[in-house]
Design a protein around this motif. Structure first.
Motif, mmCIF file in Angstrom:
data_model
loop_
_atom_site.group_PDB
_atom_site.id
_atom_site.type_symbol
_atom_site.label_atom_id
_atom_site.label_comp_id
_atom_site.label_asym_id
_atom_site.label_seq_id
_atom_site.Cartn_x
_atom_site.Cartn_y
_atom_site.Cartn_z
ATOM 1 N N LYS A 90 26.956 87.563 -74.553
ATOM 2 C CA LYS A 90 26.945 88.115 -73.196
ATOM 3 C C LYS A 90 27.497 89.545 -73.192
ATOM 4 C CE LYS A 90 28.421 86.999 -68.481
ATOM 5 N NZ LYS A 90 28.927 88.264 -68.034
ATOM 6 N N ALA A 91 28.581 89.774 -73.928
ATOM 7 C CA ALA A 91 29.176 91.112 -74.000
ATOM 8 C C ALA A 91 28.213 92.103 -74.642
ATOM 9 C CB ALA A 91 30.491 91.051 -74.773
ATOM 10 N N LEU A 92 27.535 91.684 -75.718
ATOM 11 C CA LEU A 92 26.548 92.553 -76.367
ATOM 12 C C LEU A 92 25.413 92.908 -75.411
ATOM 13 C CD1 LEU A 92 26.284 91.006 -79.932
ATOM 14 C CD2 LEU A 92 27.029 93.321 -79.384
ATOM 15 N N ASP A 93 24.934 91.906 -74.684
ATOM 16 C CA ASP A 93 23.849 92.138 -73.719
ATOM 17 C C ASP A 93 24.269 93.122 -72.639
ATOM 18 O OD1 ASP A 93 22.248 90.413 -75.152
ATOM 19 O OD2 ASP A 93 22.554 88.705 -73.789
ATOM 20 N N GLU A 94 25.496 92.992 -72.142
ATOM 21 C CA GLU A 94 26.008 93.909 -71.112
ATOM 22 C C GLU A 94 26.067 95.341 -71.648
ATOM 23 O OE1 GLU A 94 27.083 93.416 -67.859
ATOM 24 O OE2 GLU A 94 26.328 91.366 -67.948
ATOM 25 N N LEU A 95 26.533 95.486 -72.873
ATOM 26 C CA LEU A 95 26.642 96.819 -73.466
ATOM 27 C C LEU A 95 25.271 97.427 -73.752
ATOM 28 C CD1 LEU A 95 29.664 96.276 -75.863
ATOM 29 C CD2 LEU A 95 29.627 97.656 -73.775
ATOM 30 N N LYS A 96 24.307 96.598 -74.121
ATOM 31 C CA LYS A 96 22.946 97.094 -74.376
ATOM 32 C C LYS A 96 22.298 97.625 -73.101
ATOM 33 C CE LYS A 96 22.088 94.221 -78.408
ATOM 34 N NZ LYS A 96 21.400 93.046 -78.947
ATOM 35 N N LEU A 97 22.684 97.067 -71.957
ATOM 36 C CA LEU A 97 22.126 97.505 -70.677
ATOM 37 C C LEU A 97 22.587 98.906 -70.285
ATOM 38 C CD1 LEU A 97 22.400 94.260 -68.512
ATOM 39 C CD2 LEU A 97 20.325 95.299 -69.449
ATOM 40 N N LEU A 98 23.685 99.368 -70.853
ATOM 41 C CA LEU A 98 24.222 100.675 -70.491
ATOM 42 C C LEU A 98 23.305 101.824 -70.884
ATOM 43 C CD1 LEU A 98 27.980 100.314 -71.455
ATOM 44 C CD2 LEU A 98 26.979 100.324 -69.170
ATOM 45 N N GLY A 99 22.498 101.629 -71.904
ATOM 46 C CA GLY A 99 21.676 102.726 -72.391
ATOM 47 C C GLY A 99 22.523 103.681 -73.197
ATOM 48 N N SER A 100 21.891 104.546 -73.924
ATOM 49 C CA SER A 100 22.628 105.445 -74.804
ATOM 50 C C SER A 100 23.255 106.610 -74.057
ATOM 51 C CB SER A 100 21.703 105.979 -75.897
ATOM 52 O OG SER A 100 20.620 106.658 -75.306
ATOM 53 N N ASN A 101 22.884 106.825 -72.795
ATOM 54 C CA ASN A 101 23.452 107.942 -72.041
ATOM 55 C C ASN A 101 24.299 107.447 -70.873
ATOM 56 O OD1 ASN A 101 21.411 106.951 -70.518
ATOM 57 N ND2 ASN A 101 20.358 108.889 -70.189
ATOM 58 N N GLY A 102 25.022 106.368 -71.078
ATOM 59 C CA GLY A 102 25.850 105.811 -70.019
ATOM 60 C C GLY A 102 27.125 106.594 -69.769
ATOM 61 N N GLY A 103 27.335 107.668 -70.503
ATOM 62 C CA GLY A 103 28.589 108.421 -70.378
ATOM 63 C C GLY A 103 29.625 107.787 -71.270
ATOM 64 N N HIS A 104 30.561 108.562 -71.769
ATOM 65 C CA HIS A 104 31.534 107.947 -72.662
ATOM 66 C C HIS A 104 32.876 107.760 -71.982
ATOM 67 C CE1 HIS A 104 30.921 112.194 -73.838
ATOM 68 N NE2 HIS A 104 32.232 112.268 -73.808
ATOM 69 N N VAL A 105 33.654 106.871 -72.574
ATOM 70 C CA VAL A 105 34.952 106.483 -72.035
ATOM 71 C C VAL A 105 35.899 107.672 -72.133
ATOM 72 C CG1 VAL A 105 36.904 104.935 -72.336
ATOM 73 C CG2 VAL A 105 34.589 104.087 -72.704
ATOM 74 N N GLN A 106 36.519 108.019 -71.035
ATOM 75 C CA GLN A 106 37.475 109.119 -71.016
ATOM 76 C C GLN A 106 38.755 108.641 -70.346
ATOM 77 O OE1 GLN A 106 37.240 112.265 -72.227
ATOM 78 N NE2 GLN A 106 35.217 111.887 -73.032
ATOM 79 N N HIS A 107 39.650 108.092 -71.095
ATOM 80 C CA HIS A 107 40.969 107.748 -70.563
ATOM 81 C C HIS A 107 41.983 107.799 -71.684
ATOM 82 C CE1 HIS A 107 40.729 103.626 -72.129
ATOM 83 N NE2 HIS A 107 39.524 103.564 -71.642
#
Length: 133
Positions: A34-51
């Motif tokens: 389920k986690a892999l599927d959720e991450l695959k939905l983001l697409g490669s241009n989902g923006g990166h984590v900035q914190h």
């Protein structure tokens, strides 16, 4: 009382520049797909984590990564935090390896013996040998 899990995983997806695009917390091996599927939905241009804690999602200097043999999941990195020696750690570790993910293992600390259900009785885990920091 609140007893933390004996093992959990931060599953991250990286873009081509090794920026983190998204992360999922996995506390049970049944949630890996389920986690892999959720991450695959983001697409490669989902923006990166900035914190401020995003460095915890990346490989630390000198830290070993256990690479996958599959190019299908090469963009994913699983960082497993666990109390080495518990059945929860072993089960989650095995499931992550079977999912053919790049894997980083981080030891989480004390182990309350599973035979003793009193979580207040914890003993330090002795870690020694090649690669132990």
């Amino acid at each position: 009382g609140n007893i933390p899990p004996y093992a959990f995983c931060l599953l991250s997806r990286r873009d081509g520049d090794d920026n983190i695009v998204g992360t999922q917390l996995v506390i049970d091996e049944s949630l890996i797909t389920k986690a892999l599927d959720e991450l695959k939905l983001l697409g490669s241009n989902g923006g990166h984590v900035q914190h401020e804690d995003s460095h915890l999602l990346l490989q630390l200097p000198g830290e070993s990564i256990h690479p996958t043999n599959s190019s299908e999941n090469d963009e994913f990195v699983a960082i497993i935090y666990g109390q080495v020696g518990t059945s929860a750690f072993a089960s989650l570790y095995k499931s992550l390896r079977n999912a053919e993910l790049n894997l980083i293992v981080r030891h989480m600390g004390f182990i309350p013996y599973e035979e003793n259900k009193d979580a207040s009785v914890a003993f330090p885990t002795v870690m020694q040998g090649y690669g132990v920091r």
